[in-house]
Design a protein around this motif. Structure first.
Motif, PDB file in Angstrom:
ATOM      1  N   PRO A 516       0.821  -1.211   0.000  1.00  0.00           N
ATOM      2  CA  PRO A 516       0.000   0.000   0.000  1.00  0.00           C
ATOM      3  C   PRO A 516       0.858   1.264   0.000  1.00  0.00           C
ATOM      4  N   ASP A 517       0.300   2.335  -0.548  1.00  0.00           N
ATOM      5  CA  ASP A 517       1.000   3.610  -0.620  1.00  0.00           C
ATOM      6  C   ASP A 517      -0.041   4.720  -0.542  1.00  0.00           C
ATOM      7  N   LEU A 518      -0.303   5.212   0.662  1.00  0.00           N
ATOM      8  CA  LEU A 518      -1.317   6.256   0.841  1.00  0.00           C
ATOM      9  C   LEU A 518      -0.880   7.586   0.239  1.00  0.00           C
ATOM     10  N   TRP A 519       0.428   7.779   0.054  1.00  0.00           N
ATOM     11  CA  TRP A 519       0.885   9.004  -0.604  1.00  0.00           C
ATOM     12  C   TRP A 519       0.347   9.065  -2.034  1.00  0.00           C
ATOM     13  N   ALA A 520       0.314   7.922  -2.710  1.00  0.00           N
ATOM     14  CA  ALA A 520      -0.213   7.883  -4.076  1.00  0.00           C
ATOM     15  C   ALA A 520      -1.689   8.251  -4.093  1.00  0.00           C
ATOM     16  N   PHE A 521      -2.436   7.834  -3.075  1.00  0.00           N
ATOM     17  CA  PHE A 521      -3.845   8.233  -3.012  1.00  0.00           C
ATOM     18  C   PHE A 521      -3.977   9.717  -2.708  1.00  0.00           C
ATOM     19  N   ALA A 668     -13.369   6.074  11.296  1.00  0.00           N
ATOM     20  CA  ALA A 668     -13.685   7.008  12.365  1.00  0.00           C
ATOM     21  C   ALA A 668     -14.941   6.522  13.062  1.00  0.00           C
ATOM     22  N   ASN A 669     -15.210   7.086  14.247  1.00  0.00           N
ATOM     23  CA  ASN A 669     -16.364   6.653  15.018  1.00  0.00           C
ATOM     24  C   ASN A 669     -17.486   7.675  15.042  1.00  0.00           C
ATOM     25  N   ASP A 670     -17.168   8.921  15.420  1.00  0.00           N
ATOM     26  CA  ASP A 670     -18.210   9.924  15.601  1.00  0.00           C
ATOM     27  C   ASP A 670     -17.935  11.134  14.719  1.00  0.00           C
ATOM     28  N   ASP A 671     -18.781  12.161  14.887  1.00  0.00           N
ATOM     29  CA  ASP A 671     -18.687  13.349  14.031  1.00  0.00           C
ATOM     30  C   ASP A 671     -17.357  14.067  14.194  1.00  0.00           C
ATOM     31  N   ALA A 672     -16.839  14.119  15.411  1.00  0.00           N
ATOM     32  CA  ALA A 672     -15.560  14.791  15.630  1.00  0.00           C
ATOM     33  C   ALA A 672     -14.429  14.080  14.885  1.00  0.00           C
ATOM     34  N   ASP A 673     -14.486  12.754  14.859  1.00  0.00           N
ATOM     35  CA  ASP A 673     -13.473  11.991  14.125  1.00  0.00           C
ATOM     36  C   ASP A 673     -13.566  12.253  12.627  1.00  0.00           C
ATOM     37  N   PHE A 674     -14.789  12.249  12.093  1.00  0.00           N
ATOM     38  CA  PHE A 674     -14.955  12.510  10.665  1.00  0.00           C
ATOM     39  C   PHE A 674     -14.558  13.944  10.312  1.00  0.00           C
ATOM     40  N   SER A 675     -14.749  14.864  11.254  1.00  0.00           N
ATOM     41  CA  SER A 675     -14.305  16.236  10.999  1.00  0.00           C
ATOM     42  C   SER A 675     -12.792  16.292  10.834  1.00  0.00           C
ATOM     43  N   LEU A 676     -12.061  15.450  11.582  1.00  0.00           N
ATOM     44  CA  LEU A 676     -10.614  15.378  11.399  1.00  0.00           C
ATOM     45  C   LEU A 676     -10.263  14.897   9.991  1.00  0.00           C
ATOM     46  N   LEU A 677     -10.998  13.906   9.500  1.00  0.00           N
ATOM     47  CA  LEU A 677     -10.761  13.429   8.137  1.00  0.00           C
ATOM     48  C   LEU A 677     -11.009  14.540   7.125  1.00  0.00           C
ATOM     49  N   ARG A 678     -12.108  15.268   7.283  1.00  0.00           N
ATOM     50  CA  ARG A 678     -12.429  16.359   6.352  1.00  0.00           C
ATOM     51  C   ARG A 678     -11.361  17.444   6.403  1.00  0.00           C
ATOM     52  N   GLU A 679     -10.905  17.764   7.601  1.00  0.00           N
ATOM     53  CA  GLU A 679      -9.874  18.790   7.740  1.00  0.00           C
ATOM     54  C   GLU A 679      -8.579  18.363   7.056  1.00  0.00           C
ATOM     55  N   THR A 680      -8.233  17.096   7.181  1.00  0.00           N
ATOM     56  CA  THR A 680      -7.019  16.597   6.541  1.00  0.00           C
ATOM     57  C   THR A 680      -7.132  16.646   5.024  1.00  0.00           C
ATOM     58  N   LEU A 681      -8.295  16.276   4.490  1.00  0.00           N
ATOM     59  CA  LEU A 681      -8.488  16.308   3.041  1.00  0.00           C
ATOM     60  C   LEU A 681      -8.387  17.724   2.488  1.00  0.00           C
ATOM     61  N   GLY A 682      -8.742  18.716   3.286  1.00  0.00           N
ATOM     62  CA  GLY A 682      -8.714  20.093   2.814  1.00  0.00           C
ATOM     63  C   GLY A 682      -7.456  20.858   3.142  1.00  0.00           C
ATOM     64  N   ASP A 683      -6.483  20.221   3.780  1.00  0.00           N
ATOM     65  CA  ASP A 683      -5.245  20.874   4.179  1.00  0.00           C
ATOM     66  C   ASP A 683      -4.083  20.221   3.438  1.00  0.00           C
ATOM     67  N   SER A 684      -3.459  20.955   2.536  1.00  0.00           N
ATOM     68  CA  SER A 684      -2.379  20.385   1.725  1.00  0.00           C
ATOM     69  C   SER A 684      -1.190  19.973   2.581  1.00  0.00           C
ATOM     70  N   LEU A 687      -2.179  16.728   4.256  1.00  0.00           N
ATOM     71  CA  LEU A 687      -2.312  15.686   3.239  1.00  0.00           C
ATOM     72  C   LEU A 687      -0.953  15.200   2.771  1.00  0.00           C
ATOM     73  N   ASP A 688       0.041  16.069   2.807  1.00  0.00           N
ATOM     74  CA  ASP A 688       1.379  15.662   2.398  1.00  0.00           C
ATOM     75  C   ASP A 688       2.001  14.688   3.388  1.00  0.00           C
ATOM     76  N   ALA A 689       1.497  14.687   4.628  1.00  0.00           N
ATOM     77  CA  ALA A 689       2.012  13.766   5.641  1.00  0.00           C
ATOM     78  C   ALA A 689       1.341  12.404   5.579  1.00  0.00           C
ATOM     79  N   VAL A 690       0.314  12.256   4.744  1.00  0.00           N
ATOM     80  CA  VAL A 690      -0.373  10.971   4.599  1.00  0.00           C
ATOM     81  C   VAL A 690       0.449  10.086   3.667  1.00  0.00           C
ATOM     82  N   ARG A 691       0.963   8.998   4.168  1.00  0.00           N
ATOM     83  CA  ARG A 691       1.796   8.101   3.367  1.00  0.00           C
ATOM     84  C   ARG A 691       1.866   6.749   4.047  1.00  0.00           C
ATOM     85  N   GLY A 692       2.594   5.820   3.464  1.00  0.00           N
ATOM     86  CA  GLY A 692       2.715   4.494   4.048  1.00  0.00           C
ATOM     87  C   GLY A 692       1.431   3.692   3.922  1.00  0.00           C
TER      88      GLY A 692
END
Length: 764
Positions: A516-521, A668-684, A687-692
């Protein structure tokens, strides 16, 4: 006369703005015509500030005597007008300048706005000055140009003297007072007002459903979200989800929102329940209406008899929105004439043929440059992340260029680099070299020189996103000055360009990649973006997703669309894991994995309601895993904690159902967790730290690790795959080389023995 006409525009525009809600619709310009409501709606107003860094200059700019101008470009949305504009300059002049004689000229759209005199108190000191900009000159595309006029002596000046400089800070900013313009309900302007390419901010569109959306409604919303994502690109997108209501316009109704409503005949929000005003439809219909409480906010309603009609309406908008006109459009048919091919995403450079630079440029003059110190020419090359360029002889690059020849033989040259790594340098002579003379083009006559060079790009330096850079450096004796001899001259208008017929050839390479390579995603949407329309993607969603979960899903699809430049027209969606077993597709999972996957050796993170397990081990069944798979990355610790703060994760792994397919799970479990996912998707940056293989997301940031076994997707010939797999095992490679040599020697010995026996037999 032209100047007098411009002076009249400003008061007329402000008068129209002040009375926009009190006049009849026919008294407004066509694009602002709107029926008058009983209640006067206040015109929304914004003060927007844009720093030079936000507008494309992330670093300070140094203006010199021979490079004395800087240009900043900014835009204005089509549904807004500006009543006031100003430029706040943050600059530091050289302490060696002559005060009052040195100054800055400020232009807006090639019209002089004013001069900034550099006095004695400013020399060597950081200074801020505000310059008023004429709002009547503003259009959808604007340029602010700064010209530095510097002097360090009154006689025998050398324009190239190092004392001539002025630093413009990237924190300098342009301020605008913007006012909303009420557009008429006409789909001919679509994607306005939902998306405007002139807007550098994040695109936000509210998605509205009757109640808990069906799978078909979720798919229709996903198609439209990915379409907006493909338009927005680097700007980013947000899709707040609402059930049975439109977004609020605020207490003073000064907020402007864009909304998309999905309304089937038997599943429509309550504000569309009036069948006399909104009758049932007999086909997919797309309609643009006003927000019931605010004429500046627009609502795009996709009507349908059922969820299939809603999907057809969304696809029609994504594929044929340029054919729409009027406030209401009936969709007769949506048909895909030709299926997409792998790796044909519009944002990716084709890898099946040579590609001309004309196909890679963003604007007509991108390959042109001029000046004594010309700016570099850059060409972006976006490639699929699985392009296998390991240990090949290089990628052919054919470069054609023209330039103003120097007056004498000097050290002028063209430097070529890839991703800031130097490749080669080419001499720029007057044309006496035989090779240059042979390659001279007839159309250039004697004004320019020509050269054509074939280079091999070192392919190991290539990545998913690449920048090919050409730097023209011209040597010059301009402005020579001595103590007893003063000589001045006019600078040569030096120009250079890279021809649009230059090309790069990426054909003939295989697609093969370790996963797997999350950086590619994160940076390419891979593996889902392999098909630009996501036709080989299955989205697994919770059985009853809430608003935040749906927003997360839509923003994930939009981010993939931003990478490919094409909407996700053909993905499948399900809330049943049995569909994953029956479908040969890559899996995009939202929420949680199937229960029978929790014990997989490559799943190193399990989020439960009351405890967070973050393990460097591959699973609780570590002993069993170690006996089975010795290629997994080893683990050295395990931590078990209980906490209540938000935490989420993105995990990548091999599909348990198909060896060549992958799973990317957003857990994720609850709304606060999903908000973290949304924040990561919108922050370059995040997002650059997402890998491995696993990225753990907390409030403090993103931590990524590569754990579990690796696998490979794609195709390689057996001999190349064997060579690649043995490349990291030199001992085995040496053993195989020895065995091959022994085998070759044995075969040669047998052949020579056979020849010898044949000769002896012939002699007898």
């Amino acid at each position: 006369m032209s100047r007098f006409k411009h002076l009249l525009i400003a008061p007329v525009a402000l008068l129209a703005l002040a009375s926009v809600n009190a006049q009849e619709a026919d008294s407004l310009p066509d694009e602002t015509a709107q029926p008058v409501t009983e209640e006067v709606v206040r015109t929304p107003t914004w003060i927007s500030n844009h720093t030079f860094g936000e507008l494309g200059d992330p670093k300070d700019s140094l203006l010199l005597g021979i490079h004395n101008s800087q240009q900043i470009e900014f835009t204005l949305r089509r549904d807004r007008i500006a009543s006031d504009a100003s430029l706040m300059l943050d600059y530091t002049p050289s302490p060696a300048l002559l005060p009052n004689l040195s100054h800055l000229r400020v232009y807006l759209n090639d019209v002089l706005m004013g001069t900034v005199v550099i006095d004695e108190e400013q020399l060597g000191t950081r200074t801020r000055r505000q310059v008023a900009l004429a709002p009547y000159l503003l259009s959808d595309f604007n340029r602010v140009r700064l010209e530095f006029i510097g002097h360090y002596t009154d006689i025998c000046e050398d324009p190239g003297n190092s004392a001539l400089w002025l630093n413009v800070a990237h924190g300098s900013q342009i301020s605008l007072r913007e006012h909303a313009v009420a557009l008429r309900n006409d789909l001919a302007f679509f994607p306005l007002p939902f998306f405007d390419s002139r807007d550098h901010g994040k695109t936000q569109v509210h998605m509205v459903f009757h109640d808990q959306p069906t799978l078909g409604e979720q798919k229709a919303a996903g198609v439209l979200a990915s379409y907006f994502g493909s338009l927005a690109g680097w700007r980013g997108t947000e899709f707040p989800v609402l059930f049975d209501r439109l977004p609020s316009t605020g207490v003073n109704r000064d907020q402007v929102h864009s909304s998309v409503v999905f309304a089937a005949n038997d599943r429509r929000p309550s504000f569309l329940a009036d069948l006399e005003r909104f009758p049932a439809v007999e086909a997919p219909v797309v309609e643009l209406i006003d927000h019931p409480e605010h004429s500046y906010s627009k609502v795009l309603v996709i009507w349908g008899r059922d969820e299939q009609d809603l999907l057809d309406g969304a696809r029609a908008l994504a594929l044929g929105g340029n054919l729409f006109r009027g406030s209401r459009v009936v969709v007769n048919e949506v048909q895909t004439l030709q299926p997409r091919k792998p790796y044909d995403a519009p944002n990716w450079t084709p890898t099946d043929r040579p590609v001309r630079f004309a196909e890679l440029i963003d604007y007509p003059t991108q390959l042109h440059t001029s000046g004594l110190q010309p700016r570099p020419i850059t060409v972006d090359i976006n490639l699929p992340p699985d392009l296998f360029v390991w240990r090949n002889q290089g990628i052919p690059l054919q470069t054609k260029y023209r330039y103003t020849p120097p007056a004498t033989k000097d050290e002028s040259r063209l430097s070529i680099s890839l991703n800031d790594q130097f490749i080669t340098g080419l001499s720029l002579s007057r044309g006496t070299h035989n090779r240059l003379e042979r390659m001279r083009l007839a159309v250039t006559a004697v004004e320019t020189a020509n050269a054509q060079d074939r280079l091999l790009v070192p392919s190991l330096k290539l990545g998913a996103r690449n920048t090919l850079r050409y730097d023209f450096s011209f040597a010059s004796t301009y402005g020579s000055a001595q103590r007893d001899f003063c000589q001045t001259s006019l600078p040569v208008d030096t120009r250079a360009l890279i021809d649009e017929d230059s090309s790069i050839d990426l054909s003939g390479y295989y697609h093969y990649m370790a996963m797997p390579d999350l950086w590619a995603f994160a940076h390419s949407g891979f593996p889902f973006s392999r098909m630009a329309d996501l036709s080989e993607t299955l989205v697994i969603v919770p059985s009853a997703p809430n608003a935040v979960q749906l927003s997360t899903l839509l923003e994930i699809l939009a981010s993939v669309g931003a990478q490919t430049g094409y909407p996700a027209m053909a993905f499948e969606i399900s809330d049943d894991w049995s569909a994953a077993r029956q479908t040969n597709a890559d899996l995009l999972v939202l929420g949680s994995l199937a229960p029978d996957l929790h014990d997989r050796s490559d799943l190193n993170l399990v989020l439960e309601r009351s405890s967070d397990w973050i393990m460097h081990a591959s699973s609780p069944l570590r002993e069993k895993v170690d006996r089975i798979d010795h290629t997994a990355f080893p683990a050295d610790s395990r931590v078990d904690v209980t906490a209540r703060a938000p935490i989420a994760a993105i995990a990548g792994m091999q599909s348990p159902f198909h060896n060549q397919r992958s799973v990317v799970a957003f857990m994720a479990n609850d709304d606060a967790d999903f908000s973290l996912l949304r924040e990561t998707l919108g922050d370059s940056g995040k997002l650059d730290a997402v890998r491995g293989s696993v990225a753990v997301i907390r409030e403090s940031g993103v931590q990524s690790q590569l754990v579990g076994p690796q696998y490979f997707v794609g195709y390689l010939p057996w001999w190349l795959k064997l060579w690649y797999l043995l490349s990291n095992h030199p001992v085995w490679l040496a053993v195989m080389a020895v065995l091959c040599m022994l085998l070759a020697a044995f075969l040669l010995w047998q052949a020579l023995r056979w020849v010898s026996e044949r000769r002896l037999h012939q002699q007898d």
